[in-house]
Design a protein around this motif. Structure first.
Motif, PDB file in Angstrom:
ATOM      1  N   VAL A  83     -19.153  -7.307   1.742  1.00  0.00           N
ATOM      2  CA  VAL A  83     -18.446  -7.337   3.616  1.00  0.00           C
ATOM      3  C   VAL A  83     -17.582  -8.023   3.791  1.00  0.00           C
ATOM      4  O   VAL A  83     -17.685  -9.482   2.731  1.00  0.00           O
ATOM      5  N   LEU A  84     -16.325  -8.117   4.834  1.00  0.00           N
ATOM      6  CA  LEU A  84     -15.031  -8.349   4.745  1.00  0.00           C
ATOM      7  C   LEU A  84     -15.252  -9.729   5.337  1.00  0.00           C
ATOM      8  O   LEU A  84     -16.546  -9.246   6.590  1.00  0.00           O
ATOM      9  N   HIS A  85     -14.088 -10.471   5.451  1.00  0.00           N
ATOM     10  CA  HIS A  85     -14.481 -11.656   6.614  1.00  0.00           C
ATOM     11  C   HIS A  85     -13.334 -11.831   7.578  1.00  0.00           C
ATOM     12  O   HIS A  85     -12.762 -13.034   7.111  1.00  0.00           O
ATOM     13  N   PRO A  86     -12.786 -10.641   8.073  1.00  0.00           N
ATOM     14  CA  PRO A  86     -10.959 -10.790   8.227  1.00  0.00           C
ATOM     15  C   PRO A  86     -11.087 -12.031   9.577  1.00  0.00           C
ATOM     16  O   PRO A  86     -12.215 -12.297  10.266  1.00  0.00           O
ATOM     17  N   PRO A  87      -9.836 -12.258   9.705  1.00  0.00           N
ATOM     18  CA  PRO A  87      -9.563 -13.257  10.910  1.00  0.00           C
ATOM     19  C   PRO A  87      -9.581 -13.295  12.318  1.00  0.00           C
ATOM     20  O   PRO A  87     -10.294 -11.622  11.948  1.00  0.00           O
ATOM     21  N   PRO A  88      -9.691 -14.294  13.219  1.00  0.00           N
ATOM     22  CA  PRO A  88     -10.434 -12.966  14.664  1.00  0.00           C
ATOM     23  C   PRO A  88      -9.441 -12.033  14.854  1.00  0.00           C
ATOM     24  O   PRO A  88      -9.302 -11.479  15.731  1.00  0.00           O
ATOM     25  N   HIS A  89      -7.554 -12.339  14.637  1.00  0.00           N
ATOM     26  CA  HIS A  89      -6.755 -11.868  14.683  1.00  0.00           C
ATOM     27  C   HIS A  89      -6.754 -10.361  14.510  1.00  0.00           C
ATOM     28  O   HIS A  89      -6.379  -9.072  15.067  1.00  0.00           O
ATOM     29  N   PRO A 119      -7.533  -7.004  13.782  1.00  0.00           N
ATOM     30  CA  PRO A 119      -8.026  -5.339  14.685  1.00  0.00           C
ATOM     31  C   PRO A 119      -9.270  -5.173  14.284  1.00  0.00           C
ATOM     32  O   PRO A 119      -9.888  -5.222  13.133  1.00  0.00           O
ATOM     33  N   PRO A 120      -9.982  -3.956  15.318  1.00  0.00           N
ATOM     34  CA  PRO A 120     -11.650  -3.932  15.087  1.00  0.00           C
ATOM     35  C   PRO A 120     -11.687  -2.719  14.235  1.00  0.00           C
ATOM     36  O   PRO A 120     -10.798  -1.727  13.714  1.00  0.00           O
ATOM     37  N   THR A 122      -5.677  -1.683   8.539  1.00  0.00           N
ATOM     38  CA  THR A 122      -5.345  -3.318   9.531  1.00  0.00           C
ATOM     39  C   THR A 122      -4.177  -3.864   9.147  1.00  0.00           C
ATOM     40  O   THR A 122      -4.261  -4.447   9.897  1.00  0.00           O
ATOM     41  N   GLY A 123      -4.026  -3.866   8.020  1.00  0.00           N
ATOM     42  CA  GLY A 123      -2.579  -3.964   7.970  1.00  0.00           C
ATOM     43  C   GLY A 123      -2.966  -5.625   7.435  1.00  0.00           C
ATOM     44  O   GLY A 123      -1.631  -6.840   7.912  1.00  0.00           O
ATOM     45  N   ILE A 124      -4.060  -6.193   7.319  1.00  0.00           N
ATOM     46  CA  ILE A 124      -4.429  -7.295   7.049  1.00  0.00           C
ATOM     47  C   ILE A 124      -4.827  -7.968   6.113  1.00  0.00           C
ATOM     48  O   ILE A 124      -5.788  -7.321   5.232  1.00  0.00           O
ATOM     49  N   ALA A 143       1.282  -0.938  -0.202  1.00  0.00           N
ATOM     50  CA  ALA A 143       0.415  -0.009  -0.313  1.00  0.00           C
ATOM     51  C   ALA A 143       0.916   1.646   0.202  1.00  0.00           C
ATOM     52  O   ALA A 143       1.954   1.612   0.932  1.00  0.00           O
ATOM     53  N   PRO A 144       0.747   1.798  -0.599  1.00  0.00           N
ATOM     54  CA  PRO A 144       1.588   3.425  -0.431  1.00  0.00           C
ATOM     55  C   PRO A 144       1.141   4.502   0.159  1.00  0.00           C
ATOM     56  O   PRO A 144       0.397   4.387   0.701  1.00  0.00           O
ATOM     57  N   ALA A 145       2.520   4.949   1.148  1.00  0.00           N
ATOM     58  CA  ALA A 145       2.431   5.738   2.153  1.00  0.00           C
ATOM     59  C   ALA A 145       2.102   7.796   1.593  1.00  0.00           C
ATOM     60  O   ALA A 145       2.829   7.575   1.428  1.00  0.00           O
ATOM     61  N   TRP A 146       1.342   7.004   1.870  1.00  0.00           N
ATOM     62  CA  TRP A 146       0.532   8.403   1.586  1.00  0.00           C
ATOM     63  C   TRP A 146       1.116   9.957   2.885  1.00  0.00           C
ATOM     64  O   TRP A 146       0.951   9.092   3.724  1.00  0.00           O
ATOM     65  N   PRO A 147       1.403  10.958   2.790  1.00  0.00           N
ATOM     66  CA  PRO A 147       1.718  11.796   3.512  1.00  0.00           C
ATOM     67  C   PRO A 147       0.421  11.416   4.663  1.00  0.00           C
ATOM     68  O   PRO A 147      -0.762  11.406   4.606  1.00  0.00           O
TER      69      PRO A 147
END
Ligand SMILES: CC(C)(COP(=O)(O)OP(=O)(O)OC[C@H]1O[C@@H](n2cnc3c(N)ncnc32)[C@H](O)[C@@H]1OP(=O)(O)O)[C@@H](O)C(=O)NCCC(=O)NCCS
Length: 215
Positions: free
Chosen positions: A182-188, A190-191, A160-162, A71-75
């Motif tokens: 609708v995304l289904h993230p893993p339990p670990h 971040p909210p 999230t970095g996930i 992901a590009p690091a924006w200012p």
């Protein structure tokens, strides 16, 4: 074109070739050492688009280097997204105070390569696609599906970095040009709010999708 998929106030810039000069900062050029000329030109044009967005937001031009996960690091204070495919490059950006999540994706119009659909959709999504295709056979719905999930991922990842696979997202498309993912993230993970709203556009050559959430 991408401007029409986003609310007023979100900065956007697009290009359909690499003809305009697109200088890179040394750190960006170093990243591309050894890469093919096509990738260098595509990267540079998209960076030029991104810097036009930054200028619209009142920011000086800065290097836009990839952070973790690509992901590009924006200012600081800016959220944005970049996409490129054959015949199209684009960037969008906004102040974090106005926009909390932003993702765009461009794909060439046309069917997905054989075997891909089954990897990126659930049986229920394939039934949804069949209904859409029956009603509007002239639209490349599968390609829009692919692109919309990528746009949602680009909106999700920076906060999230996930990493999420295509089957960890459920997409509902409307023929009116909107979608919900609708995304289904893993339990670990971040909210984070897993519901994303977006818009899509299909032309004879391109499929464009954009996800936006207000700040
Ligand atoms: C990252 C990914 C979405 C990029 O999409 P793509 O169609 O291959 O390529 P695009 O040209 O549209 O986008 C590339 C740009 O996306 C941006 N990008 C890359 N990784 C990113 C990430 N993790 N988060 C946000 N943006 C990202 C970069 O700006 C990149 O361009 P650059 O390298 O020139 O800076 C895709 O390669 C990927 O990994 N997908 C798997 C995850 C996924 O999409 N899941 C869907 C369900 S959530």
């Amino acid at each position: 074109m991408i401007e029409g998929l986003l609310p007023p106030g979100v900065a956007s810039s697009e290009a359909f070739d690499d003809a305009a000069p697109a200088p890179l900062f040394p750190a960006e050029a170093a990243l591309l050492a050894g890469r093919r000329e096509r990738r260098r030109r595509q990267f540079a044009t998209a960076r030029a688009c991104a810097r036009r967005c930054l200028a619209d937001l009142g920011h000086a031009p800065v290097p836009l280097l990839p952070g973790p996960g690509g992901a590009p690091a924006w200012p600081p204070g800016v959220v944005g997204s970049i996409t490129h495919c054959d015949g199209y490059r684009a960037a969008v950006a906004d102040h974090r105070t106005h926009t909390s999540a932003l993702g765009i994706d461009a794909e060439p119009a046309g069917p997905l390569p054989p075997g891909v659909l089954g990897l990126i959709t659930s049986p229920a999504e394939r039934a949804h696609l069949a209904t859409l295709t029956e009603a509007h056979p002239d639209i490349f719905w599968e390609r829009i599906f692919f692109s919309a999930k990528e746009a949602a991922y680009k909106a999700w990842y920076p906060s999230t970095g996930i990493w999420l696979g295509f089957r960890q997202a459920t997409l509902t498309l409307s023929p009116t040009g909107t979608f919900t993912c609708v995304l289904h993230p893993p339990p670990h993970a971040p909210p984070a709010n897993p519901h994303y709203e977006g818009r899509w556009l299909s032309t004879s050559t391109l499929v464009l999708t954009a996800v936006h959430r207000e700040g």
